[in-house]
Design a protein around this motif. Structure first.
Motif, PDB file in Angstrom:
ATOM      1  N   ASN A 150     -16.837  97.856  38.267  1.00 13.59           N
ATOM      2  CA  ASN A 150     -17.082  98.206  39.656  1.00 13.59           C
ATOM      3  C   ASN A 150     -16.339  99.507  39.958  1.00 13.59           C
ATOM      4  O   ASN A 150     -15.175  99.511  40.357  1.00 13.59           O
ATOM      5  N   ARG A 151     -17.013 100.607  39.730  1.00 13.26           N
ATOM      6  CA  ARG A 151     -16.351 101.913  39.753  1.00 13.26           C
ATOM      7  C   ARG A 151     -15.665 102.230  41.080  1.00 13.26           C
ATOM      8  O   ARG A 151     -14.527 102.706  41.098  1.00 13.26           O
ATOM      9  N   THR A 152     -16.368 102.009  42.177  1.00 10.94           N
ATOM     10  CA  THR A 152     -15.795 102.471  43.447  1.00 10.94           C
ATOM     11  C   THR A 152     -14.519 101.711  43.790  1.00 10.94           C
ATOM     12  O   THR A 152     -13.517 102.318  44.151  1.00 10.94           O
ATOM     13  N   ALA A 153     -14.550 100.406  43.619  1.00 10.80           N
ATOM     14  CA  ALA A 153     -13.363  99.621  43.982  1.00 10.80           C
ATOM     15  C   ALA A 153     -12.184  99.988  43.082  1.00 10.80           C
ATOM     16  O   ALA A 153     -11.049 100.177  43.549  1.00 10.80           O
ATOM     17  N   ILE A 154     -12.461 100.110  41.803  1.00 17.67           N
ATOM     18  CA  ILE A 154     -11.381 100.425  40.867  1.00 17.67           C
ATOM     19  C   ILE A 154     -10.812 101.815  41.148  1.00 17.67           C
ATOM     20  O   ILE A 154      -9.593 102.026  41.173  1.00 17.67           O
ATOM     21  N   THR A 155     -11.722 102.769  41.367  1.00 13.86           N
ATOM     22  CA  THR A 155     -11.275 104.134  41.636  1.00 13.86           C
ATOM     23  C   THR A 155     -10.429 104.184  42.901  1.00 13.86           C
ATOM     24  O   THR A 155      -9.357 104.800  42.934  1.00 13.86           O
ATOM     25  N   ASP A 156     -10.902 103.514  43.923  1.00 10.97           N
ATOM     26  CA  ASP A 156     -10.180 103.502  45.183  1.00 10.97           C
ATOM     27  C   ASP A 156      -8.753 102.967  44.983  1.00 10.97           C
ATOM     28  O   ASP A 156      -7.772 103.585  45.404  1.00 10.97           O
ATOM     29  N   ASP A 157      -8.641 101.847  44.312  1.00 12.28           N
ATOM     30  CA  ASP A 157      -7.306 101.253  44.074  1.00 12.28           C
ATOM     31  C   ASP A 157      -6.425 102.210  43.284  1.00 12.28           C
ATOM     32  O   ASP A 157      -5.266 102.419  43.602  1.00 12.28           O
ATOM     33  N   LEU A 158      -7.007 102.755  42.218  1.00 11.19           N
ATOM     34  CA  LEU A 158      -6.193 103.578  41.317  1.00 11.19           C
ATOM     35  C   LEU A 158      -5.701 104.850  42.005  1.00 11.19           C
ATOM     36  O   LEU A 158      -4.522 105.215  41.881  1.00 11.19           O
ATOM     37  N   LEU A 159      -6.582 105.528  42.718  1.00 14.68           N
ATOM     38  CA  LEU A 159      -6.159 106.777  43.361  1.00 14.68           C
ATOM     39  C   LEU A 159      -5.047 106.507  44.367  1.00 14.68           C
ATOM     40  O   LEU A 159      -4.059 107.243  44.433  1.00 14.68           O
ATOM     41  N   HIS A 160      -5.191 105.434  45.121  1.00  9.98           N
ATOM     42  CA  HIS A 160      -4.129 105.124  46.079  1.00  9.98           C
ATOM     43  C   HIS A 160      -2.818 104.810  45.360  1.00  9.98           C
ATOM     44  O   HIS A 160      -1.750 105.228  45.792  1.00  9.98           O
ATOM     45  N   LEU A 161      -2.937 104.103  44.271  1.00  6.61           N
ATOM     46  CA  LEU A 161      -1.722 103.774  43.507  1.00  6.61           C
ATOM     47  C   LEU A 161      -1.033 105.045  42.997  1.00  6.61           C
ATOM     48  O   LEU A 161       0.182 105.219  43.149  1.00  6.61           O
ATOM     49  N   ILE A 162      -1.806 105.958  42.409  1.00  3.34           N
ATOM     50  CA  ILE A 162      -1.200 107.165  41.835  1.00  3.34           C
ATOM     51  C   ILE A 162      -0.632 108.066  42.932  1.00  3.34           C
ATOM     52  O   ILE A 162       0.484 108.583  42.807  1.00  3.34           O
ATOM     53  N   LEU A 163      -1.377 108.232  44.009  1.00  3.70           N
ATOM     54  CA  LEU A 163      -0.874 109.082  45.095  1.00  3.70           C
ATOM     55  C   LEU A 163       0.411 108.503  45.668  1.00  3.70           C
ATOM     56  O   LEU A 163       1.334 109.223  46.028  1.00  3.70           O
ATOM     57  N   ASP A 164       0.458 107.201  45.698  1.00  3.67           N
ATOM     58  CA  ASP A 164       1.620 106.521  46.236  1.00  3.67           C
ATOM     59  C   ASP A 164       2.825 106.632  45.294  1.00  3.67           C
ATOM     60  O   ASP A 164       3.935 106.925  45.704  1.00  3.67           O
ATOM     61  N   GLN A 165       2.587 106.441  44.015  1.00  5.85           N
ATOM     62  CA  GLN A 165       3.709 106.442  43.066  1.00  5.85           C
ATOM     63  C   GLN A 165       4.063 107.836  42.584  1.00  5.85           C
ATOM     64  O   GLN A 165       5.151 108.057  42.079  1.00  5.85           O
ATOM     65  N   SER A 166       3.114 108.733  42.685  1.00  3.40           N
ATOM     66  CA  SER A 166       3.332 110.119  42.279  1.00  3.40           C
ATOM     67  C   SER A 166       3.929 110.192  40.871  1.00  3.40           C
ATOM     68  O   SER A 166       3.425 109.529  39.974  1.00  3.40           O
ATOM     69  N   ALA A 167       5.010 110.957  40.683  1.00  2.00           N
ATOM     70  CA  ALA A 167       5.525 111.166  39.319  1.00  2.00           C
ATOM     71  C   ALA A 167       6.030 109.875  38.675  1.00  2.00           C
ATOM     72  O   ALA A 167       6.220 109.827  37.460  1.00  2.00           O
ATOM     73  N   THR A 168       6.248 108.826  39.446  1.00  2.00           N
ATOM     74  CA  THR A 168       6.728 107.591  38.817  1.00  2.00           C
ATOM     75  C   THR A 168       5.567 106.736  38.298  1.00  2.00           C
ATOM     76  O   THR A 168       5.795 105.687  37.689  1.00  2.00           O
ATOM     77  N   TYR A 169       4.321 107.186  38.534  1.00  2.28           N
ATOM     78  CA  TYR A 169       3.186 106.439  37.983  1.00  2.28           C
ATOM     79  C   TYR A 169       3.335 106.368  36.457  1.00  2.28           C
ATOM     80  O   TYR A 169       3.605 107.377  35.805  1.00  2.28           O
ATOM     81  N   GLY A 170       3.185 105.181  35.927  1.00  2.00           N
ATOM     82  CA  GLY A 170       3.325 105.013  34.476  1.00  2.00           C
ATOM     83  C   GLY A 170       4.736 104.644  34.042  1.00  2.00           C
ATOM     84  O   GLY A 170       4.975 104.318  32.885  1.00  2.00           O
ATOM     85  N   SER A 171       5.687 104.702  34.983  1.00  2.00           N
ATOM     86  CA  SER A 171       7.060 104.312  34.632  1.00  2.00           C
ATOM     87  C   SER A 171       7.146 102.799  34.551  1.00  2.00           C
ATOM     88  O   SER A 171       6.364 102.091  35.176  1.00  2.00           O
ATOM     89  N   SER A 172       8.095 102.314  33.780  1.00  2.00           N
ATOM     90  CA  SER A 172       8.304 100.870  33.734  1.00  2.00           C
ATOM     91  C   SER A 172       9.785 100.587  33.601  1.00  2.00           C
ATOM     92  O   SER A 172      10.589 101.488  33.387  1.00  2.00           O
ATOM     93  N   ASN A 173      10.122  99.330  33.729  1.00  2.00           N
ATOM     94  CA  ASN A 173      11.520  98.965  33.559  1.00  2.00           C
ATOM     95  C   ASN A 173      11.709  98.129  32.298  1.00  2.00           C
ATOM     96  O   ASN A 173      12.612  97.311  32.193  1.00  2.00           O
TER      97      ASN A 173
END
Ligand code: ARG
Length: 554
Positions: free
Chosen positions: A79-102
């Motif tokens: 489901n491209r639109t839903a997934i894209t929507d979630d992902l873009l918001h996540l990346i914009l929100d996390q910015s440079a910390t996107y992909g970081s983990s503990n």
């Protein structure tokens, strides 16, 4: 995403689906995931075609838009639109910390890197160690570890007795000041030449090192000066590369920390005499580890044993990494074995991270012959070439020198890091600086291009996504894979995973850019600007993990 799909599959059919069975078709017309059903035919006593049809008929999940059965394959469309929507918001929100983990939970990892030898040229091997080790440190940090970068300078050993002797006989203070490494190297070479006809020189050299080990103040002062001068030269390279260290404790630092180790080896009955030297015997197929020479002088391995123990005591590392060339594999295996024999369980946490050679015309590239500070020249050449390219293509650019440095140095770093570290790599400056192909400048250029669209577009508004075209979807899929790429690069201590990822993302962005109107399509503009912003975030972060700068304009 893959996990979700696997789970959904498990609930609709009695089959056992392993993660690697779920393919990612190269052609998105065949879905985002495809499951070949041939492996299940036997157990289910049905044809693959029938199995695929059954699964396709019942598979549902909020992330799935469509499922098709084609010739024994289940093709799954997300489901491209839903997934894209979630992902873009996540990346914009996390910015440079996107992909970081503990994942690392704050555990300390010491990284032994760079580690050149004073009074000797900084070699291509030291460059690789510096660049790979630095990137590994960024990866560790990104995954929640606490890296400690240690530059284990080679500043101790019998060779320094020889150097002191040579300097006292033939040296000249002014010359050393002018060109420290070049002059000291010449003295060292002359020592060996003259010692061929006057072997007593070797005794003098040994005596001078003994004096150094015993703390003779004249010897120490001279040695300290050689060291300071050499480190200043190395520092110029580190400044160009933009690399810093947490510790410069080199071999000399362990001068007074070896005796307890040697004593412990003796107490535990591990030290045996062999041809006058003291060694620890290892497995049959492995040469013994040399601890002391017949004249009582300590060795490289002795210092590494003391250093390993010191690091454990000081940092209580969860892992201790050594980024050193392939040719020292045996050395690190021996050191680990000896530590194990001493009863240190943490010897298992020592990891040698080996790498191959840099070749030129198929031969080992050496900084020993010819020009001494070749490496610094190579870096400067790269910067100059980058500067020339800028003058041709974008003469009005602001900060030209800064951008040229980022591009020139980035080109060298990237060409090193994009190959698996164990491979030998061919050095070709022109090729490294190409803006086409898998190069640093190619990725940097995609990033700058994306930024230029953002500048033109101004701040994006809220967006709603009504459709995601194939170009966009390729980008989205890659963006969603960034956290896994970081994890894999870190698990395998292999920065090339990130370099390849960055090239893929840059390529996907470039085909999007070449085929999709961004600014003139008002209906999709805000969504696309946000997508591009996510591309800049992830490209910049990928380059940062490689130790490379991402100029906003070039
Ligand atoms: N100085 C050594 C060399 O140039 C590398 C040192 C690597 N680190 C270590 N702990 N042994 O070969």
């Amino acid at each position: 995403m893959k996990k979700d799909i696997l789970q959904a599959l498990q609930t609709v059919s009695p089959i056992q689906v392993e993660e690697q069975m779920l393919e990612r078709p190269a052609n998105s017309k065949l879905g985002d995931f495809a499951l070949p059903c041939f492996p299940f035919a036997r157990a289910l006593r049905k044809s693959p075609v029938a199995i695929a049809e059954e699964i396709a008929g019942s598979l549902t999940h909020p992330s799935i838009r469509k499922v098709e059965a084609v010739n024994g394959y289940v093709n799954i469309f997300l489901n491209r639109t839903a997934i894209t929507d979630d992902l873009l918001h996540l990346i914009l929100d996390q910015s440079a910390t996107y992909g970081s983990s503990n994942e690392g939970n704050g555990g300390v990892v010491t990284i032994d890197l760079s580690s050149p030898n004073i009074a000797k040229p900084f070699s291509m091997g030291h460059l690789r160690s510096t660049v790979i080790g630095n990137s590994i440190a960024y990866l560790l940090e990104k995954t929640g570890y606490q890296p400690v970068k240690i530059n284990h300078i080679g500043d101790w050993g019998t060779q320094f007795g020889k150097l002191l002797t040579a300097y006292r006989k033939w040296g000249n203070e002014e010359e050393v000041r002018q060109a420290p490494i070049e002059t000291l190297l010449k003295l060292y070479i002359r020592f060996h030449e003259e010692a061929e006809t006057a072997p007593s020189l070797n005794d003098e050299g040994r005596a001078a090192f003994k004096a150094l080990e015993d703390g003779d103040s004249d010897a120490l002062a001279l040695w300290d000066w050689f060291k300071t001068e050499s480190l200043q030269e190395f520092q110029r390279i580190y400044d160009l590369l933009g690399v810093t260290f947490d510790s410069y404790n080199g071999e000399a630092y362990y001068n007074d920390k070896m005796e307890p180790v040697v004593q412990e080896l003796a107490d535990k009955g591990l030290l045996v005499e062999s041809d006058g030297a003291m060694v620890v015997e290892l497995e049959e197929d492995m040469p013994p580890c040399l601890i002391k020479k017949s004249d009582g002088a300590t060795l490289y391995a002795t210092r590494d044993l003391a250093a390993a123990i010191d690091r454990k005591n000081k940092y209580d590392f969860v892992r201790s990494i050594y980024v050193v060339g392939n040719e020292q594999s045996l050395h690190f295996t021996q050191v680990k074995k000896v530590l194990g024999k001493l009863g240190h369980e943490w010897a298992n946490d020592i990891v040698h991270v080996p790498f191959g050679l840099i070749l030129q015309g198929g031969k080992k590239m050496s900084t020993r012959k010819g020009k001494i500070v070749l490496l610094e020249e190579v870096l400067k050449d790269a910067i100059e070439l980058a500067q020339k390219n800028i003058e041709e293509k974008n003469p009005t650019l602001a900060n030209k020198p800064e951008v040229a440095k980022a591009v020139g140095v980035g080109a060298i770093l990237f060409s090193d890091l994009k190959q698996h570290r164990k491979h030998d790599i061919e050095f070709n400056l022109e090729a490294m600086l190409q803006v086409e192909g898998e190069t640093g400048p190619y990725v940097q250029y995609a990033h700058a291009r994306a930024n230029s669209i953002l500048r033109k577009a101004g701040a994006p508004d809220k967006f709603a996504i009504d459709e995601v075209n194939d170009y966009e979807w390729d980008i989205v899929k890659l963006l969603s894979q960034f956290p896994q790429a970081v994890k894999r690069a870190n698990d395998e201590l292999d920065p090339s995973v990130i370099a390849k990822y960055a090239v893929d993302l840059a390529q996907a962005f470039n085909s999007f850019y070449g085929n999709v109107q961004v600014l003139s399509d008002e209906a999709h503009k805000h969504y696309r600007i946000s997508l591009i912003e996510c591309v800049t975030i992830v490209l910049k972060e990928s380059l940062r993990l490689l130790g490379i700068k991402a100029p906003e304009e070039m």
